[in-house]
Design a protein around this motif. Structure first.
Motif, mmCIF file in Angstrom:
data_model
loop_
_atom_site.group_PDB
_atom_site.id
_atom_site.type_symbol
_atom_site.label_atom_id
_atom_site.label_comp_id
_atom_site.label_asym_id
_atom_site.label_seq_id
_atom_site.Cartn_x
_atom_site.Cartn_y
_atom_site.Cartn_z
ATOM 1 N N MET A 1 0.849 -1.186 0.000
ATOM 2 C CA MET A 1 0.000 0.000 0.000
ATOM 3 C C MET A 1 0.889 1.242 0.000
ATOM 4 N N LYS A 2 0.706 2.091 -1.014
ATOM 5 C CA LYS A 2 1.493 3.313 -1.153
ATOM 6 C C LYS A 2 0.540 4.504 -1.099
ATOM 7 N N ILE A 3 0.807 5.379 -0.152
ATOM 8 C CA ILE A 3 -0.068 6.520 0.122
ATOM 9 C C ILE A 3 0.651 7.797 -0.306
ATOM 10 N N TYR A 4 -0.029 8.623 -1.110
ATOM 11 C CA TYR A 4 0.551 9.860 -1.628
ATOM 12 C C TYR A 4 -0.192 11.062 -1.025
ATOM 13 N N VAL A 5 0.571 12.009 -0.492
ATOM 14 C CA VAL A 5 -0.002 13.166 0.204
ATOM 15 C C VAL A 5 0.724 14.433 -0.256
ATOM 16 N N PRO A 6 -0.011 15.537 -0.487
ATOM 17 C CA PRO A 6 0.663 16.799 -0.833
ATOM 18 C C PRO A 6 1.541 17.292 0.323
ATOM 19 N N SER B 1 -1.306 16.928 -5.799
ATOM 20 C CA SER B 1 -2.294 17.975 -5.502
ATOM 21 C C SER B 1 -3.404 17.493 -4.579
ATOM 22 N N VAL B 2 -3.726 16.202 -4.633
ATOM 23 C CA VAL B 2 -4.736 15.624 -3.744
ATOM 24 C C VAL B 2 -4.209 14.286 -3.218
ATOM 25 N N PRO B 3 -4.633 13.865 -2.031
ATOM 26 C CA PRO B 3 -4.119 12.600 -1.486
ATOM 27 C C PRO B 3 -4.813 11.391 -2.104
#
Length: 263
Positions: free
Chosen positions: A139-144, A243-245
């Motif tokens: 699981m890879k989570i992307y956050v600004p 730009s968005v998580p």
């Protein structure tokens, strides 16, 4: 013969004076009555101006998918452990259209205070050490960059677990003690003094928030000795180009829980 002076009797003078005073009093009363009647029948007109105040209502829509947060409490401290016996509910509804990478799913967030809500469930099915049924960084989570990261952790297993944001300096956890692999920035369900042996029990929920996270590469990992090393960790990528998580499950063979995926 001497002359006799004409004199007015004193009682006549007193009577005439009384009559004059009575007449004056009557005149005063008459004037007062006339003035009163004039005021009653012709009251003064008061001119008033009523101001009209126009109220403008501004509405806004939050961003992402409709999600309900159910926790016993929400805390901005670095360490929070709570029981699931008492819950409060917060709903974030979003409609913004954003183009995401293939396979990505948007996370619930509040654009007004730039907070992303990351729901983690340690499920009873799937790998023994998992978040939302995934392990070993699937699981890879992307956050600004610069956003606030709130983690809501629920444990469904019979053994304790926690969740920590780690600014790691190794590619994967390779030490039973996660603090040997990087700097722990947030403790959820534990504390700096007991992260290696303490966590929330089955059925409990813990919440923690890390403010203004900087761009970089992080883990969300269980701090109990050996749990992260055995797969209980996810990647957290914070970037100025995001730009968005959102999150991506990197392997199609992962057993991500459908009932606990992000709220």
């Amino acid at each position: 013969m001497g002359k006799h002076l004409n004199t007015v009797p004193w009682d006549l003078v007193v009577m005439n004076t009384s009559i004059i005073i009575a007449v004056i009093v009557i005149l005063i009363i008459v004037v007062g009555v006339v003035a009163y009647l004039t005021l009653v029948h012709h009251p003064a007109t008061i001119s008033s101006t009523t101001s009209s105040v126009e109220t403008t209502s501004t509405s806004f829509t939050l961003t992402s998918t409709s999600t309900t947060i159910s926790t016993s409490s929400t805390s901005t401290s670095s360490t929070t452990t709570t029981s699931s016996s008492t819950t409060s509910s917060t709903t974030i509804t979003t409609t913004q259209s954003v183009t995401l990478p293939p396979g990505a799913n948007m996370l619930p967030y509040n654009p007004n205070n730039k907070t992303v809500f990351i729901y983690l469930a340690v499920t009873a099915t799937g790998p023994a050490f998992n978040y939302n049924g995934t392990s070993n960084g699937q699981m890879k989570i992307y956050v600004p960059a610069g956003w606030n990261v709130m983690i809501i952790l629920t444990n469904e297993q019979s053994i304790p677990h926690n969740a920590n944001i780690v600014l790691n300096d190794t590619q994967i956890p390779n030490n039973p003690n996660i603090s040997a692999d990087g700097k722990i920035l947030l403790y959820v369900g534990d504390s700096p003094s007991n992260f290696a042996n303490n966590g929330i029990l089955s059925g409990q929920t813990a919440v923690g928030i890390l403010d203004n996270i900087s761009a970089g590469y992080y883990w969300i990992a269980c701090g109990i000795t050996g749990h992260a090393e055995n797969g209980m960790w996810a990647d957290l990528i914070v970037s100025n180009s995001v730009s968005v998580p959102y999150f991506i499950i990197s392997s199609s063979s992962s057993s991500t829980s459908t009932t606990h995926s992000w709220g």
